[in-house]
Design an enzyme around this catalytic site. Structure first.
Site, PDB file in Angstrom:
ATOM      1  CE1 TYR A  52     -22.573  -1.351  -1.899  1.00  0.00           C
ATOM      2  CE2 TYR A  52     -23.705  -2.693  -3.533  1.00  0.00           C
ATOM      3  CZ  TYR A  52     -22.942  -1.579  -3.207  1.00  0.00           C
ATOM      4  OH  TYR A  52     -22.547  -0.723  -4.189  1.00  0.00           O
ATOM      5  CD  GLU A  54     -23.676   2.109   0.590  1.00  0.00           C
ATOM      6  OE1 GLU A  54     -24.713   2.551   1.110  1.00  0.00           O
ATOM      7  OE2 GLU A  54     -23.345   2.354  -0.593  1.00  0.00           O
ATOM      8  CG  ASP A 198       1.320   7.762   2.193  1.00  0.00           C
ATOM      9  OD1 ASP A 198       1.346   6.551   2.489  1.00  0.00           O
ATOM     10  OD2 ASP A 198       1.057   8.184   1.045  1.00  0.00           O
ATOM     11  CE  LYS A 227       2.505   0.598  -2.367  1.00  0.00           C
ATOM     12  NZ  LYS A 227       2.629   2.061  -2.458  1.00  0.00           N
ATOM     13  NE  ARG A 233      -3.189  -3.832  -6.084  1.00  0.00           N
ATOM     14  CZ  ARG A 233      -1.856  -3.876  -6.045  1.00  0.00           C
ATOM     15  NH1 ARG A 233      -1.221  -5.020  -5.937  1.00  0.00           N
ATOM     16  NH2 ARG A 233      -1.153  -2.773  -6.110  1.00  0.00           N
TER      17      ARG A 233
END
Ligand SMILES: *Cc1c(COP(=O)(O)O)cnc(C)c1O
Length: 415
Positions: A52, A54, A198, A227, A233
């Site tokens: 974790y 954060e 984008d 992509k 991803r």
């Protein structure tokens, strides 16, 4: 697949094994997909999935983040270097979440923004009524011209003047041509709107210098990393350092909790790869190969949207052969050729059927396919689509697919 999972969970193991086999034995032409390198895959598989973290490097809410800090800082520095920007956020879990964070930074619920119509090549997050973007804000959509399928810049300007949006979004998922960011910059300036590019699909081309860059023109740039950029991803946001505070806070805690640190490690590795000269060569082949595909379709009597392509994707109208996008994609799938059905501009068929298919060259180019192989891929697709009810054609096409996939095995993409 040589795996410990096999002894622990046979159900998941079996499906994973079959997925390996599917990727190995099919022609992957989905324009938004790619194959990551072994190094990227290894980072993705790392123990950082347990952590974790954060917050941001040097400012975490948990202890034990020193290695996470090193890795996230590497990813940030490489992202900035790739795009030539002064700010990068590498935490968005996806392209959609990167967009959401920018929307949160620019808009209040009910505010107006402009985006490209999904049916003309835009993306769900650019204002579709089923997406948060369309549900939360007032959307004004622009599209492409009917005569040449290029973005209708005059319409964009008129709509912007009439609707005074706070934000204009440029970019798409099925737009095969170069985007004129300068023109959008002028339009946004003239109505005092913020501008978001984008570039989820074309970021690899931009990093390679083979598509004009929106950096320095647009206030915000978002992209996926999986992509044409050929990473894991995920998403990233690029901007100027003056926007650091607001963008960081909109990503976390605005739309996300803890970052996926193993994914960020994989992003860092992919960014290093994209900074090598070989990446530029790869992207040049991607563009050449898409062009080869497009030429085959034109020669074989298909209608190619916009008449061709400037980038990695080709949008083909199959209705001229009396078939739907849905049928074409399903029949190709049966022959182990993977594409997606796709609406074409001014499509008369509904989105679940469509008149088109979208094909992309990034994945097979990664696999090693060159001009000759793409020529053959195009011919196989046209052979099948031209003879949909002929079983012997289907058998021949399958054989052709097998020859190609056997010639370029995928062993070196596995751990
Ligand atoms: C793929 C894509 C996205 C979303 O990416 P996800 O990671 O699937 O959320 C956003 N915008 C555009 C233009 C895209 O093509």
């Amino acid at each position: 697949m040589n795996s410990f999972i096999e002894s622990q969970d046979t159900e998941v193991f079996e499906a994973l094994k079959k997925e390996d086999e599917r990727q190995e034995s099919s022609l992957e032409l989905i324009a938004s997909e790619n194959f990551v390198s072994r190094a990227v895959l290894e980072a993705y598989h790392s123990s950082l999935t347990n952590k974790y973290a954060e917050g941001y490097p040097g400012k975490r809410y948990y202890n034990g983040c020193e290695n996470a800090d090193t890795i996230e800082q590497l990813a940030i520095d490489r992202a900035k270097q790739m795009f030539g920007s002064t700010y990068a956020n590498v935490q968005p879990h996806s392209g959609a979440q990167a967009n959401m964070a920018v929307f949160l930074a620019c808009l209040n619920p009910g505010d107006t923004f402009m985006g490209m119509n999904l049916a003309h090549g835009g993306h769900l997050t650019h204002g579709s009524p089923v997406n948060f973007s369309g549900r939360t804000y007032k959307v004004v959509s622009y599209g492409v011209r009917q005569d040449n399928h290029r973005i209708d810049y005059e319409e964009v300007e008129k709509l912007a003047k009439a609707n005074k949006p706070k934000l204009i979004v440029v970019g798409g998922s099925a737009y095969p041509r170069i985007i004129d960011f300068n023109r959008f910059g002028e339009i946004a300036k003239s109505v005092d709107a913020k501008l978001l590019a984008d570039v989820a699909h074309i970021s690899g081309l931009i990093v390679a210098g083979l598509h004009p860059s929106p950096i320095g023109i647009c206030d915000f740039v978002t992209t996926t990393t999986h992509k044409t950029l050929r990473g894991p991803r995920g998403g990233i946001i690029l901007s100027q350092s003056e926007n650091e505070k607001i963008l960081n806070s909109r990503v976390f805690p605005g739309v996300q909790g803890g970052p996926l640190m193993h994914v960020i490690a994989a992003k860092a590795v992919a960014f290093k790869e994209a900074l090598q000269p070989s990446f530029k060569e790869y992207i040049a082949r991607v563009i050449e190969n898409a062009n080869t595909l497009s030429e085959v379709f034109l020669k074989r009597g298909y209608r190619v949207i916009s008449g061709g392509t400037d980038n990695h994707l080709v949008l083909v109208d199959v209705s001229v052969k009396g078939i739907t996008g849905l049928d074409a994609a399903n029949k190709l799938d049966e022959a182990h050729i993977t594409v997606n059905k796709n609406g074409i501009p001014f499509d008369e068929k509904p989105p679940a059927v469509t008149s088109g298919i979208r094909l992309g060259s990034p994945a097979l180019t990664t696999r090693g396919f060159g001009k000759l192989e793409f020529e053959r891929v195009g011919q196989l697709i046209c052979d099948l689509l031209d003879n949909l009810s002929d079983e012997s054609t289907k058998i021949k096409v399958k054989q052709g697919v097998k020859e190609l996939t056997d010639k370029y095995p995928m062993a070196h993409f596995k751990l």
